[in-house]
Write a protein that holds these residues in place. Structure first.
Motif, PDB file in Angstrom:
ATOM      1  N   LEU A 121      12.298  -9.713  13.778  1.00  0.00           N
ATOM      2  CA  LEU A 121      13.248  -8.607  13.967  1.00  0.00           C
ATOM      3  C   LEU A 121      14.628  -9.137  14.336  1.00  0.00           C
ATOM      4  CD1 LEU A 121      11.061  -6.037  15.952  1.00  0.00           C
ATOM      5  CD2 LEU A 121      12.024  -5.697  13.671  1.00  0.00           C
ATOM      6  N   ALA A 122      14.651 -10.099  15.268  1.00  0.00           N
ATOM      7  CA  ALA A 122      15.923 -10.683  15.695  1.00  0.00           C
ATOM      8  C   ALA A 122      16.567 -11.471  14.565  1.00  0.00           C
ATOM      9  CB  ALA A 122      15.713 -11.583  16.915  1.00  0.00           C
ATOM     10  N   ALA A 123      15.749 -12.223  13.811  1.00  0.00           N
ATOM     11  CA  ALA A 123      16.287 -13.020  12.704  1.00  0.00           C
ATOM     12  C   ALA A 123      16.938 -12.129  11.649  1.00  0.00           C
ATOM     13  CB  ALA A 123      15.172 -13.856  12.074  1.00  0.00           C
ATOM     14  N   PHE A 175      16.465 -21.597  12.970  1.00  0.00           N
ATOM     15  CA  PHE A 175      15.809 -21.835  14.255  1.00  0.00           C
ATOM     16  C   PHE A 175      14.329 -22.112  14.012  1.00  0.00           C
ATOM     17  CE2 PHE A 175      19.573 -19.373  15.069  1.00  0.00           C
ATOM     18  CZ  PHE A 175      20.125 -20.010  16.163  1.00  0.00           C
ATOM     19  N   CYS A 176      13.724 -22.831  14.947  1.00  0.00           N
ATOM     20  CA  CYS A 176      12.316 -23.217  14.790  1.00  0.00           C
ATOM     21  C   CYS A 176      11.479 -22.570  15.891  1.00  0.00           C
ATOM     22  CB  CYS A 176      12.177 -24.733  14.855  1.00  0.00           C
ATOM     23  SG  CYS A 176      10.481 -25.293  14.622  1.00  0.00           S
ATOM     24  N   LEU A 177      10.413 -21.890  15.492  1.00  0.00           N
ATOM     25  CA  LEU A 177       9.445 -21.327  16.433  1.00  0.00           C
ATOM     26  C   LEU A 177       8.232 -22.251  16.469  1.00  0.00           C
ATOM     27  CD1 LEU A 177       8.267 -19.005  18.213  1.00  0.00           C
ATOM     28  CD2 LEU A 177       7.452 -17.966  16.080  1.00  0.00           C
ATOM     29  N   ILE A 216      18.456 -28.053  12.251  1.00  0.00           N
ATOM     30  CA  ILE A 216      17.918 -27.016  13.138  1.00  0.00           C
ATOM     31  C   ILE A 216      18.949 -26.660  14.207  1.00  0.00           C
ATOM     32  CG2 ILE A 216      16.084 -26.466  14.802  1.00  0.00           C
ATOM     33  CD1 ILE A 216      14.996 -26.733  12.002  1.00  0.00           C
ATOM     34  N   ASP A 217      19.118 -25.352  14.454  1.00  0.00           N
ATOM     35  CA  ASP A 217      20.116 -24.902  15.427  1.00  0.00           C
ATOM     36  C   ASP A 217      19.537 -24.618  16.810  1.00  0.00           C
ATOM     37  OD1 ASP A 217      22.808 -24.392  13.863  1.00  0.00           O
ATOM     38  OD2 ASP A 217      21.189 -23.751  12.553  1.00  0.00           O
ATOM     39  N   GLY A 218      18.212 -24.582  16.914  1.00  0.00           N
ATOM     40  CA  GLY A 218      17.597 -24.335  18.213  1.00  0.00           C
ATOM     41  C   GLY A 218      16.096 -24.221  18.086  1.00  0.00           C
ATOM     42  N   MET A 228      18.602 -14.654  22.508  1.00  0.00           N
ATOM     43  CA  MET A 228      19.215 -15.480  23.549  1.00  0.00           C
ATOM     44  C   MET A 228      19.417 -16.916  23.063  1.00  0.00           C
ATOM     45  SD  MET A 228      19.993 -13.473  25.921  1.00  0.00           S
ATOM     46  CE  MET A 228      20.768 -14.833  26.765  1.00  0.00           C
ATOM     47  N   LEU A 229      18.470 -17.443  22.274  1.00  0.00           N
ATOM     48  CA  LEU A 229      18.608 -18.797  21.737  1.00  0.00           C
ATOM     49  C   LEU A 229      19.825 -18.875  20.809  1.00  0.00           C
ATOM     50  CD1 LEU A 229      17.459 -21.655  21.585  1.00  0.00           C
ATOM     51  CD2 LEU A 229      15.941 -20.876  19.745  1.00  0.00           C
ATOM     52  N   TYR A 230      20.039 -17.835  20.044  1.00  0.00           N
ATOM     53  CA  TYR A 230      21.210 -17.764  19.166  1.00  0.00           C
ATOM     54  C   TYR A 230      22.498 -17.828  20.005  1.00  0.00           C
ATOM     55  CZ  TYR A 230      24.477 -15.856  15.693  1.00  0.00           C
ATOM     56  OH  TYR A 230      25.545 -15.668  14.843  1.00  0.00           O
ATOM     57  N   GLN A 231      22.516 -17.064  21.101  1.00  0.00           N
ATOM     58  CA  GLN A 231      23.695 -17.075  21.986  1.00  0.00           C
ATOM     59  C   GLN A 231      23.885 -18.461  22.619  1.00  0.00           C
ATOM     60  OE1 GLN A 231      25.865 -14.533  22.433  1.00  0.00           O
ATOM     61  NE2 GLN A 231      24.716 -13.293  20.970  1.00  0.00           N
TER      62      GLN A 231
END
Length: 283
Positions: free
Chosen positions: A34-36, A9-11, A67-69, A252-255
């Motif tokens: 933390l989420a990653a 994912f990209c921030l 990239i997944d999101g 949430m982005l992962y979901q």
């Protein structure tokens, strides 16, 4: 046979002065990290040109092969940049912006928090309340200024334009803003600064001018920045759940990227006023 890669994912972070010393950036990144770790995914940090939004999204960032999101840490009110990514089929979520369109976001209620600060000043008897506003190109800066205005209106206190200065979330402009406020004939008895860094600059200028805090001047900042603990007078502030916002954002982005979220995702987190000696006598 292609090897299945780890989700990435990209921030996206708009670049600004002192970005690597920014409390906001550090807390958001901490939450995303933390989420990653929990999700066992990777994330890239893409620091972009704040003034030229066309540079935010290159073809690689919009390719689901890589990239997944995309998680936008802020968008400077540029919804078109998010819509471009969505039209390319890229899962997206925006942080720190409340959006009245079907676009995913997680934000902090800056408006309500600012109203709470100003109403606390009013409750203490202050009527000559100034503000040092943040960067008004950001929704956070705008919302905190709107909260200030609406709290005064709610309590039938006239808005004095001389008491509204812009510090842009930066030290030097905030210092100049405080100096201008203290030159006024009718000096403010309270200042709501839209960030702790700006509040601390105002406190420093007040000390130089022998203005007693909080006896002659009450001050409250915003962010709950650890730097406030270095102040000679404990600084009142607003604590926002930035780490939580970053963590929830990536989760949430992962979901969303796995088709498991109910869309659009729209969540507003509350902030909390932390009273201290700079704001309340006797603390």
């Amino acid at each position: 046979m292609a090897v299945k890669r780890k989700p990435i994912f990209c921030l996206i972070l708009p670049r600004f002065e002192d970005i690597f010393h920014s409390f906001y950036t550090g807390e958001i990144t901490k939450g995303v990290n933390l989420a990653a770790s929990r999700l066992n995914v990777d994330f890239l940090v893409h620091i972009t040109d704040r003034s030229n939004h066309d540079t935010w999204l290159d073809p690689t960032l919009l390719d689901r092969k890589y990239i997944d999101g995309i998680l936008f840490a802020d968008i400077d009110n540029d919804l078109d940049i998010v819509k471009r990514a969505i039209m390319r089929g890229m899962p997206c979520l925006v942080l720190n912006n409340i959006i009245h369109e079907p676009i995913n976001y997680i934000a902090v209620n800056n408006y309500k928090a600012a109203m709470t600060v100003v109403e606390e000043f009013i409750k203490q008897g202050h009527k000559h309340i100034a503000t040092i506003a943040g960067d008004l190109t950001t929704q956070a800066g705008q919302s905190r200024l709107e909260g200030y205005h609406d709290a005064l209106k709610k309590h039938n206190i006239a808005i004095d334009k001389e008491l509204v200065k812009v510090g842009g979330f930066l030290r030097t402009p905030a210092r100049h803003a405080a100096q201008e406020l203290f030159k006024l004939k009718n000096k403010p008895t309270a200042i709501f600064a839209a960030s702790d860094v700006m509040a601390m600059e105002a406190m420093d200028v007040a000390r130089q001018k022998k203005i007693s805090i909080p006896d002659d001047l009450a001050i409250c900042g915003f962010d709950d920045n650890p730097l406030r603990l270095t102040s000679s007078i404990p600084l009142a502030t607003v604590s926002q759940p930035l780490v939580e916002m970053g963590r929830l954002g990536l989760e949430m982005l992962y979901q969303i990227s796995h088709g498991k979220a109910k869309l659009p995702v729209k969540e507003v987190l509350n902030a909390k006023l932390i009273k201290a000696a700079s704001m309340v006598k006797g603390l």
